[in-house]
Scaffold this motif. Structure first.
Motif, mmCIF file in Angstrom:
data_model
loop_
_atom_site.group_PDB
_atom_site.id
_atom_site.type_symbol
_atom_site.label_atom_id
_atom_site.label_comp_id
_atom_site.label_asym_id
_atom_site.label_seq_id
_atom_site.Cartn_x
_atom_site.Cartn_y
_atom_site.Cartn_z
ATOM 1 N N ARG A 181 0.852 4.091 -2.994
ATOM 2 C CA ARG A 181 0.477 5.484 -2.761
ATOM 3 C C ARG A 181 1.570 6.464 -3.141
ATOM 4 N NH1 ARG A 181 -1.584 7.164 2.831
ATOM 5 N NH2 ARG A 181 0.634 7.516 2.822
ATOM 6 N N TRP A 231 0.831 -1.206 0.000
ATOM 7 C CA TRP A 231 0.000 0.000 0.000
ATOM 8 C C TRP A 231 0.865 1.255 0.000
ATOM 9 C CZ3 TRP A 231 -4.378 1.756 -1.373
ATOM 10 C CH2 TRP A 231 -4.848 2.961 -0.895
ATOM 11 N N SER A 232 1.955 1.226 0.757
ATOM 12 C CA SER A 232 2.848 2.380 0.831
ATOM 13 C C SER A 232 3.499 2.655 -0.523
ATOM 14 C CB SER A 232 3.926 2.130 1.884
ATOM 15 O OG SER A 232 4.857 3.166 1.902
#
Length: 58
Positions: A23, A19-20
């Motif tokens: 993003r 997810w990091s």
């Protein structure tokens, strides 16, 4: 702590990493090819680790 719980925690960390990376896109260029590839690999690893942990609990 059992091995199944350790696999579930590892799956969570890998999912957070995916997810990091997903993003962290560039303002003008968007996501790069290697960025998408690493996020996909981390996501697959997270799913496998989580599924293995769940199956070991059952």
């Amino acid at each position: 702590m059992t091995f199944a719980v350790l696999l579930l925690v590892l799956g969570g960390f890998l999912l957070g990493g995916a997810w990091s990376i997903w993003r962290a896109d560039h303002d003008t260029k968007g996501r790069t090819g290697p960025q998408v590839a690493v996020a996909a690999v981390l996501l697959i690893a997270a799913v496998l680790a989580t599924a293995s942990g769940v199956l070991r609990l059952v």
